[in-house]
Design a protein around this motif. Structure first.
Motif, PDB file in Angstrom:
ATOM      1  N   LEU A  33       0.824  -1.211   0.000  1.00 11.87           N
ATOM      2  CA  LEU A  33       0.000   0.000   0.000  1.00 11.87           C
ATOM      3  C   LEU A  33       0.857   1.259   0.000  1.00 11.87           C
ATOM      4  O   LEU A  33       0.590   2.212  -0.735  1.00 11.87           O
ATOM      5  CB  LEU A  33      -0.918   0.000   1.232  1.00 11.87           C
ATOM      6  N   ILE A  34       1.899   1.272   0.810  1.00 10.66           N
ATOM      7  CA  ILE A  34       2.702   2.486   0.935  1.00 10.66           C
ATOM      8  C   ILE A  34       3.481   2.785  -0.337  1.00 10.66           C
ATOM      9  O   ILE A  34       3.769   3.949  -0.638  1.00 10.66           O
ATOM     10  CB  ILE A  34       3.638   2.396   2.173  1.00 10.66           C
ATOM     11  N   VAL A  35       3.794   1.776  -1.116  1.00  9.30           N
ATOM     12  CA  VAL A  35       4.520   2.004  -2.362  1.00  9.30           C
ATOM     13  C   VAL A  35       3.649   2.743  -3.377  1.00  9.30           C
ATOM     14  O   VAL A  35       4.154   3.548  -4.163  1.00  9.30           O
ATOM     15  CB  VAL A  35       5.046   0.673  -2.936  1.00  9.30           C
ATOM     16  N   HIS A  36       2.349   2.509  -3.341  1.00  9.04           N
ATOM     17  CA  HIS A  36       1.454   3.281  -4.210  1.00  9.04           C
ATOM     18  C   HIS A  36       1.614   4.777  -3.923  1.00  9.04           C
ATOM     19  O   HIS A  36       1.630   5.599  -4.845  1.00  9.04           O
ATOM     20  CB  HIS A  36       0.000   2.855  -3.995  1.00  9.04           C
ATOM     21  N   HIS A  37       1.724   5.140  -2.637  1.00  9.76           N
ATOM     22  CA  HIS A  37       1.924   6.546  -2.273  1.00  9.76           C
ATOM     23  C   HIS A  37       3.270   7.058  -2.790  1.00  9.76           C
ATOM     24  O   HIS A  37       3.362   8.155  -3.354  1.00  9.76           O
ATOM     25  CB  HIS A  37       1.856   6.717  -0.756  1.00  9.76           C
ATOM     26  N   GLN A  59      10.502  -3.497   9.763  1.00 12.44           N
ATOM     27  CA  GLN A  59      10.085  -4.116   8.514  1.00 12.44           C
ATOM     28  C   GLN A  59       9.817  -3.055   7.438  1.00 12.44           C
ATOM     29  O   GLN A  59      10.164  -3.243   6.261  1.00 12.44           O
ATOM     30  CB  GLN A  59       8.816  -4.962   8.730  1.00 12.44           C
ATOM     31  N   ILE A  60       9.218  -1.951   7.837  1.00 13.95           N
ATOM     32  CA  ILE A  60       8.922  -0.881   6.875  1.00 13.95           C
ATOM     33  C   ILE A  60      10.212  -0.218   6.411  1.00 13.95           C
ATOM     34  O   ILE A  60      10.411   0.024   5.213  1.00 13.95           O
ATOM     35  CB  ILE A  60       7.966   0.149   7.497  1.00 13.95           C
ATOM     36  N   VAL A  61      11.089   0.075   7.366  1.00 19.26           N
ATOM     37  CA  VAL A  61      12.361   0.715   7.008  1.00 19.26           C
ATOM     38  C   VAL A  61      13.184  -0.189   6.100  1.00 19.26           C
ATOM     39  O   VAL A  61      13.763   0.261   5.105  1.00 19.26           O
ATOM     40  CB  VAL A  61      13.147   1.087   8.281  1.00 19.26           C
ATOM     41  N   LEU A  64      11.724  -0.138   2.473  1.00 18.85           N
ATOM     42  CA  LEU A  64      11.775   1.099   1.686  1.00 18.85           C
ATOM     43  C   LEU A  64      13.140   1.773   1.685  1.00 18.85           C
ATOM     44  O   LEU A  64      13.451   2.537   0.768  1.00 18.85           O
ATOM     45  CB  LEU A  64      10.723   2.090   2.199  1.00 18.85           C
ATOM     46  N   GLY A  65      13.938   1.521   2.703  1.00 17.53           N
ATOM     47  CA  GLY A  65      15.269   2.127   2.770  1.00 17.53           C
ATOM     48  C   GLY A  65      15.212   3.642   2.743  1.00 17.53           C
ATOM     49  O   GLY A  65      14.379   4.260   3.413  1.00 17.53           O
ATOM     50  N   SER A  73      13.185  10.622  -1.479  1.00 15.58           N
ATOM     51  CA  SER A  73      14.113  10.601  -0.349  1.00 15.58           C
ATOM     52  C   SER A  73      13.283  10.541   0.929  1.00 15.58           C
ATOM     53  O   SER A  73      12.440  11.418   1.164  1.00 15.58           O
ATOM     54  CB  SER A  73      14.997  11.853  -0.353  1.00 15.58           C
ATOM     55  N   ILE A  74      13.521   9.519   1.758  1.00 17.92           N
ATOM     56  CA  ILE A  74      12.713   9.311   2.956  1.00 17.92           C
ATOM     57  C   ILE A  74      13.502   9.660   4.208  1.00 17.92           C
ATOM     58  O   ILE A  74      14.630   9.195   4.396  1.00 17.92           O
ATOM     59  CB  ILE A  74      12.245   7.851   3.053  1.00 17.92           C
TER      60      ILE A  74
END
Length: 221
Positions: A33-37, A59-61, A64-65, A73-74
């Protein structure tokens, strides 16, 4: 304009799917889901993102790195325990800066192009994206008057989409810690400092396993 994705929730309504996987990483249409954003932000030219995390944050970090694989850039805002929406934004202010930013709930899917939103809030504290009421929320949340102002009260209402542009001043004077955003938005509405955008495209609140499965079917065509 920077953007912040809210991804620190426990995902209790999505159990048992979230017993071992944080909700932002649940998949629909073959991707989390978050990749769609992330992809929609990158397409709109929004490259600087802040994501708050708490439950199964690692797991999220790990997934997505730094965001470079997705064209963004996150910066990560870690919460020992979830701070609710207002508290999460307040903690992330040093990463967000002083300018208005785009806020998106990590558990919604929407085909809104962020580039179509006005870039300035003027003297307003918020611009809320509103959608037609879904079957599971027929009464809606707020009024959108003829002048584009968001208000509370009786009458035909629309549903808050979980997407907004916010001025950091909305939460900047609050002490750090856990607090809700909704009372601050309602106070700003009472002061006539909230405008609205009625999005008439597709939107899904991915709040249950059934809605996740429905979104998956939609995205797979």
């Amino acid at each position: 304009m920077k953007a912040m994705i809210l991804a620190a929730g426990l995902g209790t309504r999505m159990r048992p799917l979230t017993d071992h996987c944080p909700k932002p990483l649940l998949e629909a249409g073959g991707k989390p889901l978050i990749v769609h954003h992330l992809e929609r932000f990158a397409h709109a030219g929004i490259r600087e993102l802040v994501i708050n995390v708490s439950y199964r944050a690692e797991q999220i970090v790990d997934a997505l790195g730094d965001g470079s694989a997705f064209g963004v850039s996150i910066a990560w805002s870690h919460e020992t325990t979830p701070l609710e929406t207002g508290g999460g934004i307040r903690q992330a202010l040093p990463l967000l800066g002083d300018e208005p930013f785009l806020l998106v709930n990590g558990d919604v899917w929407c085909d809104l192009d962020p580039a179509t939103l006005p870039s300035s809030l003027g003297t307003d504290l918020a611009r809320l994206v509103l959608v037609d009421n879904p079957d599971h929320h027929r009464d809606g949340d707020f009024l959108l008057d003829a002048n584009g102002r968001v208000r509370e009260g009786p009458g035909p209402r629309l549903t808050y989409a979980g997407i907004a542009q916010l001025d950091p001043a909305l939460v900047a004077d609050r002490d750090e810690g856990s607090f809700a955003l909704a009372p601050l938005l309602r106070a700003a509405m009472a002061d006539d400092r909230v405008t609205g955008h009625h999005h008439r495209g597709q939107w899904v609140d991915v709040g249950t396993p059934e809605r996740l499965a429905s979104l998956d079917r939609i995205l797979r065509g």
